[in-house]
Design an enzyme around this catalytic site. Structure first.
Site, PDB file in Angstrom:
ATOM      1  N   LYS A   1      -1.026 -72.454 -40.299  1.00 14.11           N
ATOM      2  CA  LYS A   1       0.298 -71.818 -40.165  1.00 14.11           C
ATOM      3  C   LYS A   1       1.425 -72.796 -40.491  1.00 14.11           C
ATOM      4  CE  LYS A   1       1.491 -72.683 -35.431  1.00 14.11           C
ATOM      5  NZ  LYS A   1       1.910 -72.369 -34.145  1.00 14.11           N
TER       6      LYS A   1
ATOM      7  N   LYS B   1       6.670 -76.669 -37.699  1.00 13.92           N
ATOM      8  CA  LYS B   1       7.728 -77.682 -37.788  1.00 13.92           C
ATOM      9  C   LYS B   1       7.131 -79.075 -37.720  1.00 13.92           C
ATOM     10  CE  LYS B   1      10.900 -74.889 -35.178  1.00 13.92           C
ATOM     11  NZ  LYS B   1      11.385 -74.733 -33.840  1.00 13.92           N
TER      12      LYS B   1
ATOM     13  N   LYS C   1      -2.234 -79.542 -28.945  1.00  9.37           N
ATOM     14  CA  LYS C   1      -1.197 -80.570 -28.798  1.00  9.37           C
ATOM     15  C   LYS C   1      -1.670 -81.729 -27.932  1.00  9.37           C
ATOM     16  CE  LYS C   1       2.765 -77.710 -29.886  1.00  9.37           C
ATOM     17  NZ  LYS C   1       3.923 -76.960 -29.435  1.00  9.37           N
TER      18      LYS C   1
END
Ligand code: TYM
Length: 322
Positions: free
Chosen positions: A190, A193, A109
């Site tokens: 994976k 969202k 991130k």
């Protein structure tokens, strides 16, 4: 057995969140289970205040719609139990910069953006506090949380060694299948969202036609043999995992019933639509009753605070606070 788990209010849940975590939560619910919307965690990335509030309510509605019963377990908002923020500080003073900067999710991130927030780095410590505050023995989560769980155990043990036995050391619990549901368009990544392509994730409140379209267009390989084989056939294996999680059968058993991709996809589509339909209807009804949602978490925060308060006071005393 004491169970705690949490989810970020970062938008509608996809079936990875549902099969990897929420479905297990429903099965594990009892008076000794605590489930929270981790709204403080959502502040680690940019989010509009109104969006955060509405997504938090939406997530509570999803918890209830999926079958969590506030008369059985405790459902609360992390920010409404102040011990989470307090415990975070005690644990930040036990964790090291090196171990936090090595976390995979942090590395991913933080690399997407310059000027990331300090909270993004210290996030796993807040999560460790969430867990340790409830004398948790089991944490039902998807596979992507394993590393955070390991850090929680390390911090608990380090604290206990330094300050005397204070925390229960928890274990993470993953479902047998669907602990890592993959993106339908890129089955080696994976389902997520934030990063999925529009057809890559099925959301729990998707319409029947959206679910059908996403499954029919899911990426598979060309050899047209239905076999459960993650190494060579990740696309089909992902579909088999999703099928088997919804139908509570082993993926190999499901695979044996099919010779053609098209038949598997049609049946999977019908199964997912049918399984999620009650959740979708109930979610819609609950969203029309914000007072009820408010009441559930207000009551939950009182119950959660009783447990969290006593563990926090024990930890605060152990480190030398008066
Ligand atoms: P979050 O909100 O990203 O995800 C919520 C849960 O969904 C699981 N999950 C998946 N499972 C299977 N396949 C996928 N593709 C998939 N994507 C997500 C996650 O593993 C998780 O169980 N750090 C946590 C929230 C948290 C927490 C906690 C969890 C904060 N405090 C204390 C447990 C205990 C997170 O960001 O999950």
């Amino acid at each position: 057995m004491r169970v705690l788990s949490g989810m970020q209010p970062s938008g509608t849940l996809h079936i990875g969140n549902y099969l990897g975590a929420l479905k297990q939560w429903v099965e594990a619910q009892s008076v000794d289970a605590f489930y929270c919307v981790v709204d403080l965690h959502a502040l680690t990335l940019e989010i509009e205040p109104e969006t955060l509030r509405s997504q938090s309510f939406d997530l509570i509605a999803t918890f209830l719609a999926a079958g969590l019963d506030p008369d059985v377990c405790t459902i609360f908002l992390q920010s409404e139990v102040p011990y989470h923020a307090q415990m975070n500080w005690l644990l930040e003073c036990v964790a090291t910069y090196g171990e936090l900067s090595r976390m995979t999710q942090f590395k991913e991130k933080s690399s997407r953006k310059t000027g990331y927030r300090v909270g993004l780095l210290t996030y796993p410590v807040l999560m460790a506090g969430d867990i340790l505050l409830y004398e948790t023995t089991e944490v039902p989560v998807g596979d992507d949380q394993r590393q955070h769980l390991e850090l929680t155990r390390v911090l608990a043990e380090r604290f206990n060694n330094r300050y005397g036995s204070t925390f229960v050391v928890p274990v993470g619990v993953q479902p047998k299948v669907a602990a890592r549901v993959m993106d339908l368009q890129e089955p080696t990544r994976k389902m997520s969202k934030s990063l999925s392509s529009p057809l890559g994730s099925i959301y729990v409140t998707d319409s029947a036609s959206a679910i059908d379209k996403k499954i029919k267009k899911a990426v598979t390989d060309t050899d047209n043999e239905v076999r459960y084989d993650w190494e060579h056939k990740p696309g089909i294996s992902n579909l088999l995992d999703i099928y088997s999680s919804f139908s509570n059968e082993a993926p190999q058993v499901v695979a044996e019933r099919y010779t053609r991709y098209g038949d598997l996809k049609s049946d999977l589509s019908a199964l997912v639509i049918e399984s999620l339909a009650p959740l979708r209807t109930r979610h819609h009804e609950l969203m029309a009753d914000p007072a009820e949602l408010r009441a559930v978490v207000t009551n939950g925060a009182v119950k959660a605070s009783e447990v969290a308060g006593s563990v926090y006071r024990r930890a605060a005393h152990a480190v030398g606070l008066i």
